[in-house]
Write a protein that holds these residues in place. Sequence first.
Motif, short mmCIF file in Angstrom:
data_model
loop_
_atom_site.label_atom_id
_atom_site.label_comp_id
_atom_site.label_asym_id
_atom_site.label_seq_id
_atom_site.Cartn_x
_atom_site.Cartn_y
_atom_site.Cartn_z
N ALA A 1 8.33 2.55 -10.83
CA ALA A 1 8.85 2.45 -9.47
C ALA A 1 8.03 1.45 -8.65
CB ALA A 1 8.84 3.83 -8.80
N TYR A 2 6.72 1.49 -8.81
CA TYR A 2 5.87 0.56 -8.07
C TYR A 2 6.18 -0.89 -8.46
CZ TYR A 2 1.87 -2.07 -6.45
OH TYR A 2 1.10 -3.02 -5.85
N GLU B 1 4.43 10.42 -7.32
CA GLU B 1 5.38 10.78 -8.37
C GLU B 1 4.63 11.54 -9.47
OE1 GLU B 1 8.25 11.49 -10.79
OE2 GLU B 1 8.77 10.39 -8.97
N PRO B 2 5.11 12.73 -9.84
CA PRO B 2 4.40 13.52 -10.85
C PRO B 2 4.35 12.85 -12.23
CG PRO B 2 6.08 14.86 -9.75
CD PRO B 2 6.24 13.45 -9.26
N ASP B 3 5.40 12.15 -12.60
CA ASP B 3 5.43 11.49 -13.91
C ASP B 3 4.76 10.12 -13.80
OD1 ASP B 3 6.44 11.22 -16.73
OD2 ASP B 3 7.46 9.51 -15.79
N PRO B 4 3.67 9.88 -14.54
CA PRO B 4 2.94 8.62 -14.43
C PRO B 4 3.79 7.38 -14.71
CG PRO B 4 1.63 10.22 -15.62
CD PRO B 4 2.99 10.82 -15.45
N ALA C 1 0.84 -1.20 0.00
CA ALA C 1 0.00 0.00 0.00
C ALA C 1 0.87 1.25 0.00
CB ALA C 1 -0.94 -0.01 1.20
N ARG C 2 1.90 1.25 0.82
CA ARG C 2 2.82 2.40 0.90
C ARG C 2 3.53 2.60 -0.45
NH1 ARG C 2 3.86 1.79 5.62
NH2 ARG C 2 5.25 0.02 5.51
N ALA C 3 3.94 1.50 -1.08
CA ALA C 3 4.62 1.60 -2.38
C ALA C 3 3.68 2.20 -3.43
CB ALA C 3 5.11 0.23 -2.83
N ALA C 4 2.42 1.80 -3.41
CA ALA C 4 1.46 2.35 -4.36
C ALA C 4 1.25 3.85 -4.11
CB ALA C 4 0.13 1.60 -4.28
N GLU C 5 1.12 4.21 -2.85
CA GLU C 5 0.91 5.62 -2.51
C GLU C 5 2.12 6.47 -2.88
OE1 GLU C 5 -0.08 4.96 1.56
OE2 GLU C 5 -2.12 4.30 1.05
N GLU C 6 3.32 5.96 -2.66
CA GLU C 6 4.53 6.69 -3.04
C GLU C 6 4.62 6.83 -4.56
OE1 GLU C 6 7.79 4.62 -1.18
OE2 GLU C 6 7.16 5.26 0.83
N ALA C 7 4.25 5.78 -5.27
CA ALA C 7 4.29 5.82 -6.74
C ALA C 7 3.27 6.82 -7.27
CB ALA C 7 4.03 4.43 -7.30
#
Length: 121
Positions: A23-24, A14-17, A5-11
């Motif tokens: 990254a995710y 990120e401004p660039d989709p 969940a944290r990885a998804a939220e951090e990704a």
Amino acid sequence: MADFARAAEEALAEPDPWTGFRAYVLTVLRMQAADRGLADLLTLSVPAEPELAALRGRVEAGLAELVDRAQRSGDLRADVTPEDLRLRRGRTARVGTARRLPARRAARPRRLGPGPAGSLP
């Protein structure tokens, strides 16, 4: 699951989709490689505790948004779905599990040819 969940939220932050999506995916693969219990969590069908169900919901919503953002930016093919990535996650987890037994076998010395033991895999 909280790490997913944290990885998804951090990704998503990120401004660039595409950078966020990539990254995710890389983060999830690294987490799976480092934690075999995580592979079990991804591949086993077990009744979920309410907290785990909530985390899975956050992960799935984040993954859907990551896919949507990357597709809208034109960086991800339109036919890729969040389900494709869930299937890939599960397959990757099973590959890691399946590779453990051959790795133990490979650790044993053996002679397959005229050279030193183990020279021919």
